[in-house]
Design an enzyme around this catalytic site. Structure first.
Site, short mmCIF file in Angstrom:
data_model
loop_
_atom_site.label_atom_id
_atom_site.label_comp_id
_atom_site.label_asym_id
_atom_site.label_seq_id
_atom_site.Cartn_x
_atom_site.Cartn_y
_atom_site.Cartn_z
N THR A 99 -50.91 22.98 23.02
CA THR A 99 -50.72 22.99 24.48
C THR A 99 -49.40 22.27 24.78
OG1 THR A 99 -51.88 20.89 24.84
CG2 THR A 99 -53.23 22.89 24.82
N LYS A 128 -46.04 17.13 20.09
CA LYS A 128 -45.42 15.86 19.70
C LYS A 128 -46.07 14.65 20.35
CE LYS A 128 -42.61 18.87 20.57
NZ LYS A 128 -41.59 19.73 21.15
N GLY A 209 -38.00 31.24 23.60
CA GLY A 209 -39.18 30.50 23.16
C GLY A 209 -38.87 29.13 22.56
N GLU A 212 -39.23 23.56 26.07
CA GLU A 212 -40.52 23.04 26.52
C GLU A 212 -40.87 23.72 27.85
OE1 GLU A 212 -42.41 20.69 24.66
OE2 GLU A 212 -40.87 21.40 23.31
N ASP A 223 -37.73 14.85 24.39
CA ASP A 223 -38.32 15.53 23.23
C ASP A 223 -37.79 14.91 21.93
OD1 ASP A 223 -39.74 18.06 22.14
OD2 ASP A 223 -37.75 18.19 21.26
N LYS A 227 -39.57 12.76 18.74
CA LYS A 227 -39.37 13.13 17.33
C LYS A 227 -38.80 11.96 16.53
CE LYS A 227 -38.92 18.06 18.32
NZ LYS A 227 -38.02 19.08 18.86
N GLY A 325 -38.65 27.76 17.90
CA GLY A 325 -38.90 29.21 17.78
C GLY A 325 -40.40 29.42 17.60
N1 LIG Z 1 -41.80 26.59 20.90
C1 LIG Z 1 -41.26 25.85 19.95
O1 LIG Z 1 -40.22 26.17 19.39
C2 LIG Z 1 -41.93 24.60 19.53
C3 LIG Z 1 -42.98 24.07 20.23
N2 LIG Z 1 -43.56 22.90 19.85
C4 LIG Z 1 -44.67 22.37 20.62
O2 LIG Z 1 -45.79 23.24 20.46
C5 LIG Z 1 -46.57 23.27 21.65
C6 LIG Z 1 -46.72 24.70 22.11
O3 LIG Z 1 -45.45 25.24 22.33
P1 LIG Z 1 -45.28 26.70 22.98
O4 LIG Z 1 -46.36 27.57 22.51
O5 LIG Z 1 -43.88 27.06 22.80
O6 LIG Z 1 -45.54 26.34 24.51
P2 LIG Z 1 -46.01 27.32 25.66
O7 LIG Z 1 -45.66 26.64 26.94
O8 LIG Z 1 -45.53 28.70 25.40
O9 LIG Z 1 -47.59 27.37 25.49
C7 LIG Z 1 -48.44 26.32 25.78
C8 LIG Z 1 -49.75 26.94 26.20
O10 LIG Z 1 -50.69 25.89 26.36
C9 LIG Z 1 -51.50 26.20 27.48
N3 LIG Z 1 -52.07 24.95 27.99
C10 LIG Z 1 -51.43 23.93 28.59
N4 LIG Z 1 -52.29 22.95 28.91
C11 LIG Z 1 -53.51 23.37 28.49
C12 LIG Z 1 -54.81 22.83 28.53
N5 LIG Z 1 -55.07 21.64 29.09
N6 LIG Z 1 -55.83 23.54 28.02
C13 LIG Z 1 -55.61 24.77 27.45
N7 LIG Z 1 -54.40 25.33 27.40
C14 LIG Z 1 -53.37 24.65 27.91
C15 LIG Z 1 -50.57 26.88 28.46
O11 LIG Z 1 -51.28 27.67 29.39
C16 LIG Z 1 -49.67 27.68 27.55
O12 LIG Z 1 -50.16 29.00 27.37
C17 LIG Z 1 -45.84 22.37 22.66
O13 LIG Z 1 -46.45 21.11 22.63
C18 LIG Z 1 -44.42 22.28 22.11
O14 LIG Z 1 -43.79 21.07 22.43
C19 LIG Z 1 -43.17 22.24 18.71
C20 LIG Z 1 -42.17 22.73 17.94
C21 LIG Z 1 -41.42 23.91 18.33
N1 LIG Z 2 -38.40 22.40 22.83
C1 LIG Z 2 -38.30 21.98 21.47
C2 LIG Z 2 -39.28 22.76 20.65
C3 LIG Z 2 -39.53 22.11 19.35
O1 LIG Z 2 -39.98 20.99 19.25
C4 LIG Z 2 -36.91 22.22 20.94
O2 LIG Z 2 -36.14 22.92 21.61
O3 LIG Z 2 -36.58 21.69 19.87
#
Ligand SMILES: NC(=O)C1=CN([C@@H]2O[C@H](COP(=O)(O)OP(=O)(O)OC[C@H]3O[C@@H](n4cnc5c(N)ncnc54)[C@H](O)[C@@H]3O)[C@@H](O)[C@H]2O)C=CC1
Ligand SMILES: N[C@@H](CC=O)C(=O)O
Length: 362
Positions: A99, A128, A209, A212, A223, A227, A325
């Site tokens: 999430t 994180k 993608g 945040e 962020d 990290k 990504g």
């Molecule tokens: N996208 C990336 O490149 C990276 C992302 N992350 C982390 O991974 C996690 C997910 O990232 P993404 O999928 O890109 O984010 P995103 O914003 O696309 O998806 C997050 C999802 O979580 C859902 N959500 C939020 N609060 C919720 C709750 N209380 N209960 C149920 N669902 C809930 C949202 O509706 C959304 O669909 C984040 O914490 C992000 O910081 C870490 C490394 C890289």
């Molecule tokens: N928003 C973050 C996603 C990975 O943690 C980034 O851009 O590095």
């Protein structure tokens, strides 16, 4: 062959990409990794929740546009995410938390992770917040319950930085780390160098993608602050709180300043660092730096990130790879599940409910 049943908490870019990997490459992955995967529950703030202990058919969910997905009306579905009930009561082996990252108090992801560990379920997360703000307590809880808590994707997405340091640097003393730790801000800086407007560059990073949900965290350095805390706490043995890490993002740089630096042989980068001193204290900071072209981090561009480890026996060891990504981060979750499998599959002390199940489907 055994199988792990997963509960996906959050069904945004990363967990959808994991579901896509499973849906498209499930058989190949099972053959290669030695275990099969099945999703038995999904929760999402927008879509609601879906439970099927016989395994959810992922293909129709992945065919729907993310913004249009709703679980209400499906068998086992509800408009309510029912996070606590799903995490505690649905018989999943591994809870996959993806999430939103909340840099202030880690919630509600912190509670999601805690509920799962308390219920004797393994956890892997890319979030994180819980790792940076409560990693020590969560690792203790996981150890008490005999389950895994894995979070490779919390730093450099799928690039294996944390596990490499943990498993491959035995006997080395690591005195400090310095890195480009945010894909979005690094991508944005590169686009500013090319003359793209800040708001347009951020919109591109969102579309790709990388960003945040609130890209302020990427641009203002929060962020990277999380990290740096994770790296310092995991690798340098520190116990840093957020207020211990000075943080300045890239919003103070003008696009002109970023472009002008290139003509002087410099490149602005958002750099996070942590240094251990002889008395054991650790200093950590996040700050934009104009790096000379010969600096090992100056050539790291776009969503690629890099971490330089300063060591006593090897000097500086730099690991570079994707920092953000959807698919790249989903790979981190797959690597976490593999780590859980390797550590716990033969663990007699694990609750029997968590033993890898025999399956006739694969
Ligand atoms: N996208 C990336 O490149 C990276 C992302 N992350 C982390 O991974 C996690 C997910 O990232 P993404 O999928 O890109 O984010 P995103 O914003 O696309 O998806 C997050 C999802 O979580 C859902 N959500 C939020 N609060 C919720 C709750 N209380 N209960 C149920 N669902 C809930 C949202 O509706 C959304 O669909 C984040 O914490 C992000 O910081 C870490 C490394 C890289
Ligand atoms: N928003 C973050 C996603 C990975 O943690 C980034 O851009 O590095």
């Amino acid at each position: 062959m055994g199988r792990y049943d997963l509960a996906l908490i959050g069904f945004g870019g990363v967990n959808r990409a994991l579901a896509e990997l499973m849906s498209r490459n499930g058989d190949r992955l099972a053959e290669e990794l030695g275990f099969a995967l099945r999703v038995v529950a999904i929760t999402d703030l927008r879509a609601g929740s879906l439970v099927d202990t016989d395994g959810i058919d992922l293909a129709p969910l992945l065919a729907a546009e993310p913004g249009e997905l709703s679980f209400a009306g499906l068998a086992g579905g509800s408009a309510d995410p029912r996070n606590e009930w799903v995490i505690r009561e649905v018989p999943a082996d591994i809870v996959v938390e993806a999430t939103f990252t909340n840099p202030t108090d880690g919630e509600p992801a912190l509670s999601h992770v805690r509920w799962a560990l308390e219920s004797g379920k393994h956890v892997c997360t890319t979030n994180k917040g819980p790792v940076a703000l409560a990693g020590r307590a969560l690792k203790r809880l996981a150890a008490e319950r005999g389950v895994g808590f894995e979070f490779e994707g919390s730093v450099l997405s799928g690039t294996p930085v944390l596990r490499t340091a943990e498993r491959m640097f035995g006997g080395l003393e690591i005195t400090g780390v310095q890195g480009i730790l945010n894909g979005t801000s690094n991508y944005v800086l590169g686009r500013l160098e090319e003359g793209v407007e800040l708001s347009a560059a951020i919109a591109e990073a969102q579309e790709l993608g990388y960003a945040e949900a609130d890209p302020t965290a990427d641009i203002e350095g929060h962020d990277v602050q999380l990290k740096v805390m994770i790296l310092a706490n995991e690798i340098l043995g520190a116990d840093l709180r957020r207020e211990d890490v000075f943080c300045e993002g890239i919003s103070s740089l003008s696009p002109h300043e970023v472009r002008d630096a290139v003509s002087k042989g410099l490149r602005w980068k958002l750099v996070g660092s942590a240094t251990r001193h002889e008395d054991g204290g650790v200093d950590a900071r996040v700050t934009p730096l104009a790096l000379p072209a010969h600096h090992p981090l100056a050539g790291i561009c776009g969503p690629v990130n890099g971490v330089a480890f300063h060591t006593d026996l090897l000097g500086t060891v730099t690991i570079s790879g994707p920092g953000a990504g959807r698919t790249e981060t989903a790979y981190a979750l797959l690597s976490d599940i593999t780590a859980i499998h390797q550590r716990h599959a033969d663990d007699d002390s694990a609750p029997t409910r968590l033993a890898v199940k025999e399956t006739h489907r694969v």
